[in-house]
Design a protein around this motif. Structure first.
Motif, PDB file in Angstrom:
ATOM      1  N   LYS A  55      16.976  31.544  59.116  1.00  0.00           N
ATOM      2  CA  LYS A  55      16.938  30.683  57.931  1.00  0.00           C
ATOM      3  C   LYS A  55      15.931  31.201  56.904  1.00  0.00           C
ATOM      4  N   GLU A  56      14.747  31.594  57.348  1.00  0.00           N
ATOM      5  CA  GLU A  56      13.740  32.071  56.402  1.00  0.00           C
ATOM      6  C   GLU A  56      14.193  33.358  55.717  1.00  0.00           C
ATOM      7  N   ALA A  57      14.812  34.241  56.466  1.00  0.00           N
ATOM      8  CA  ALA A  57      15.312  35.481  55.874  1.00  0.00           C
ATOM      9  C   ALA A  57      16.374  35.180  54.828  1.00  0.00           C
ATOM     10  N   LEU A  58      17.217  34.192  55.118  1.00  0.00           N
ATOM     11  CA  LEU A  58      18.239  33.776  54.156  1.00  0.00           C
ATOM     12  C   LEU A  58      17.585  33.207  52.906  1.00  0.00           C
ATOM     13  N   TYR A  59      16.566  32.377  53.092  1.00  0.00           N
ATOM     14  CA  TYR A  59      15.870  31.790  51.950  1.00  0.00           C
ATOM     15  C   TYR A  59      15.273  32.880  51.060  1.00  0.00           C
ATOM     16  N   ARG A  60      14.625  33.849  51.681  1.00  0.00           N
ATOM     17  CA  ARG A  60      14.006  34.930  50.901  1.00  0.00           C
ATOM     18  C   ARG A  60      15.061  35.708  50.121  1.00  0.00           C
ATOM     19  N   GLU A  61      16.211  35.939  50.749  1.00  0.00           N
ATOM     20  CA  GLU A  61      17.279  36.665  50.065  1.00  0.00           C
ATOM     21  C   GLU A  61      17.869  35.818  48.943  1.00  0.00           C
ATOM     22  N   ALA A  62      17.999  34.508  49.195  1.00  0.00           N
ATOM     23  CA  ALA A  62      18.517  33.603  48.172  1.00  0.00           C
ATOM     24  C   ALA A  62      17.555  33.515  46.988  1.00  0.00           C
ATOM     25  N   LEU A  63      16.258  33.502  47.285  1.00  0.00           N
ATOM     26  CA  LEU A  63      15.262  33.467  46.218  1.00  0.00           C
ATOM     27  C   LEU A  63      15.313  34.756  45.400  1.00  0.00           C
ATOM     28  N   SER A  64      15.482  35.870  46.077  1.00  0.00           N
ATOM     29  CA  SER A  64      15.596  37.154  45.383  1.00  0.00           C
ATOM     30  C   SER A  64      16.807  37.160  44.455  1.00  0.00           C
ATOM     31  N   ARG A  65      17.894  36.573  44.921  1.00  0.00           N
ATOM     32  CA  ARG A  65      19.093  36.473  44.081  1.00  0.00           C
ATOM     33  C   ARG A  65      18.811  35.596  42.874  1.00  0.00           C
ATOM     34  N   TYR A  66      18.137  34.474  43.099  1.00  0.00           N
ATOM     35  CA  TYR A  66      17.780  33.580  41.992  1.00  0.00           C
ATOM     36  C   TYR A  66      16.950  34.324  40.946  1.00  0.00           C
ATOM     37  N   LEU A  67      15.953  35.058  41.402  1.00  0.00           N
ATOM     38  CA  LEU A  67      15.067  35.769  40.483  1.00  0.00           C
ATOM     39  C   LEU A  67      15.814  36.836  39.689  1.00  0.00           C
ATOM     40  N   SER A  68      16.793  37.467  40.309  1.00  0.00           N
ATOM     41  CA  SER A  68      17.537  38.536  39.631  1.00  0.00           C
ATOM     42  C   SER A  68      18.536  38.002  38.617  1.00  0.00           C
ATOM     43  N   ILE A  69      18.861  36.719  38.720  1.00  0.00           N
ATOM     44  CA  ILE A  69      19.841  36.119  37.797  1.00  0.00           C
ATOM     45  C   ILE A  69      19.154  35.095  36.890  1.00  0.00           C
ATOM     46  N   HIS A  70      18.813  33.966  37.449  1.00  0.00           N
ATOM     47  CA  HIS A  70      18.254  32.860  36.668  1.00  0.00           C
ATOM     48  C   HIS A  70      16.788  33.083  36.305  1.00  0.00           C
ATOM     49  N   GLY A  71      16.058  33.720  37.210  1.00  0.00           N
ATOM     50  CA  GLY A  71      14.634  33.926  36.972  1.00  0.00           C
ATOM     51  C   GLY A  71      14.323  34.918  35.871  1.00  0.00           C
ATOM     52  N   ARG A  72      15.329  35.604  35.385  1.00  0.00           N
ATOM     53  CA  ARG A  72      15.109  36.605  34.339  1.00  0.00           C
ATOM     54  C   ARG A  72      14.733  35.970  32.997  1.00  0.00           C
ATOM     55  N   VAL A  73      14.848  34.666  32.904  1.00  0.00           N
ATOM     56  CA  VAL A  73      14.520  34.003  31.638  1.00  0.00           C
ATOM     57  C   VAL A  73      13.058  34.193  31.249  1.00  0.00           C
ATOM     58  N   VAL A  74      12.193  34.497  32.220  1.00  0.00           N
ATOM     59  CA  VAL A  74      10.779  34.677  31.885  1.00  0.00           C
ATOM     60  C   VAL A  74      10.407  36.148  31.696  1.00  0.00           C
ATOM     61  N   GLU A  75      11.385  37.036  31.703  1.00  0.00           N
ATOM     62  CA  GLU A  75      11.098  38.458  31.520  1.00  0.00           C
ATOM     63  C   GLU A  75      10.449  38.745  30.171  1.00  0.00           C
ATOM     64  N   ALA A  76      10.711  37.878  29.186  1.00  0.00           N
ATOM     65  CA  ALA A  76      10.126  38.081  27.858  1.00  0.00           C
ATOM     66  C   ALA A  76       8.600  38.102  27.910  1.00  0.00           C
ATOM     67  N   LEU A  77       8.015  37.453  28.893  1.00  0.00           N
ATOM     68  CA  LEU A  77       6.554  37.432  29.010  1.00  0.00           C
ATOM     69  C   LEU A  77       5.979  38.848  29.121  1.00  0.00           C
ATOM     70  N   ARG A  78       6.773  39.763  29.617  1.00  0.00           N
ATOM     71  CA  ARG A  78       6.300  41.132  29.858  1.00  0.00           C
ATOM     72  C   ARG A  78       6.880  42.138  28.865  1.00  0.00           C
ATOM     73  N   ASP A  79       7.567  41.633  27.851  1.00  0.00           N
ATOM     74  CA  ASP A  79       8.204  42.500  26.863  1.00  0.00           C
ATOM     75  C   ASP A  79       7.222  42.807  25.732  1.00  0.00           C
ATOM     76  N   THR A  80       6.543  43.929  25.846  1.00  0.00           N
ATOM     77  CA  THR A  80       5.505  44.261  24.876  1.00  0.00           C
ATOM     78  C   THR A  80       6.064  44.709  23.531  1.00  0.00           C
ATOM     79  N   SER A  81       7.390  44.793  23.409  1.00  0.00           N
ATOM     80  CA  SER A  81       7.978  45.089  22.098  1.00  0.00           C
ATOM     81  C   SER A  81       7.925  43.844  21.208  1.00  0.00           C
ATOM     82  N   LEU A  82       7.676  42.682  21.819  1.00  0.00           N
ATOM     83  CA  LEU A  82       7.546  41.427  21.090  1.00  0.00           C
ATOM     84  C   LEU A  82       6.086  41.115  20.852  1.00  0.00           C
ATOM     85  N   SER A  83       5.815  40.300  19.845  1.00  0.00           N
ATOM     86  CA  SER A  83       4.442  39.843  19.640  1.00  0.00           C
ATOM     87  C   SER A  83       4.078  38.912  20.794  1.00  0.00           C
ATOM     88  N   PRO A  84       2.792  38.761  21.111  1.00  0.00           N
ATOM     89  CA  PRO A  84       2.401  37.876  22.213  1.00  0.00           C
ATOM     90  C   PRO A  84       2.938  36.454  22.068  1.00  0.00           C
TER      91      PRO A  84
END
Length: 206
Positions: A55-84
């Motif tokens: 179950k824990e391994a599944l959760y970690r994989e599911a979380l990784s999937r979430y981050l690769s799809i839905h979690g990408r909304v916060v990627e702008a925080l690290r986009d230095t081409s934008l102003s802070p």
């Protein structure tokens, strides 16, 4: 005769998506192994362990999937081409849209799924805590860059301002789960950004 193999229609990727939604909606400890197996098409325990390990391994994989799809909304925080300031605004507004979307559970899986766990869930709690810490550091870096680039006053309280923005980001999850309207989030983010503008270095020239 007991069934030990996977159902013919078992699709591992689809099953992983189902698990992600269950963990997102109910939390790591709020979903039993039996619920997971049934939602995946009634697969046997043996098939579950063969496909995902535990179950824990599944959760970690599911979380990784979430981050690769839905979690990408916060990627702008690290986009230095934008102003802070733009980094912060894009991350907050995109997160608000994602967290109130109708195609998946409300809120953020990182914030909601394992923030509070029993001692048995310590390891999964640490995984999401690390993700939140990374976002916290990225927000701090945005504010710090604002000061370093001369966009914010030198005396700006970097810790206080960055903690405010992180509080907005994390708080969206609770409010989204409580059904707060999406347009209210937009207005709240606009108000929060006024705290940045209040520290604008250009105000010194007035």
């Amino acid at each position: 005769m007991a069934r030990t193999g996977r159902p013919r229609n078992f699709d591992r990727d689809e099953a992983l998506g189902t698990a992600m939604h269950l963990f997102w909606e109910h939390g790591y400890e709020g979903v039993s192994l039996d619920q997971l197996r049934q939602a995946m098409g009634g697969i046997s325990s043996a098939s579950f362990y063969a496909a995902f390990g535990a179950k824990e391994a599944l959760y970690r994989e599911a979380l990784s999937r979430y981050l690769s799809i839905h979690g990408r909304v916060v990627e702008a925080l690290r986009d230095t081409s934008l102003s802070p300031r733009a980094r912060l605004e894009q991350a907050l507004r995109r997160s608000a849209v994602m967290q109130t979307g109708a195609a998946h559970p409300a809120g953020c899986m990182v914030t909601l799924s394992s923030t509070i766990c029993s001692t048995g869930g310590t390891s999964v709690r640490a995984v999401t805590a690390a993700e939140r810490a990374a976002n916290r550091a990225a927000i701090f870096a945005c504010v710090e860059a604002g000061v370093a680039d001369g966009l914010l006053r030198p005396e700006t309280d970097v810790t206080g301002l960055s903690t405010l923005f992180e509080g907005v980001l994390v708080g969206l999850s609770i409010q989204a789960r409580d059904g707060v309207a999406a347009d209210a989030f937009g207005a709240a983010i606009t108000q929060a950004l006024k705290a940045w503008d209040a520290n604008w270095a250009g105000a010194l020239e007035r």
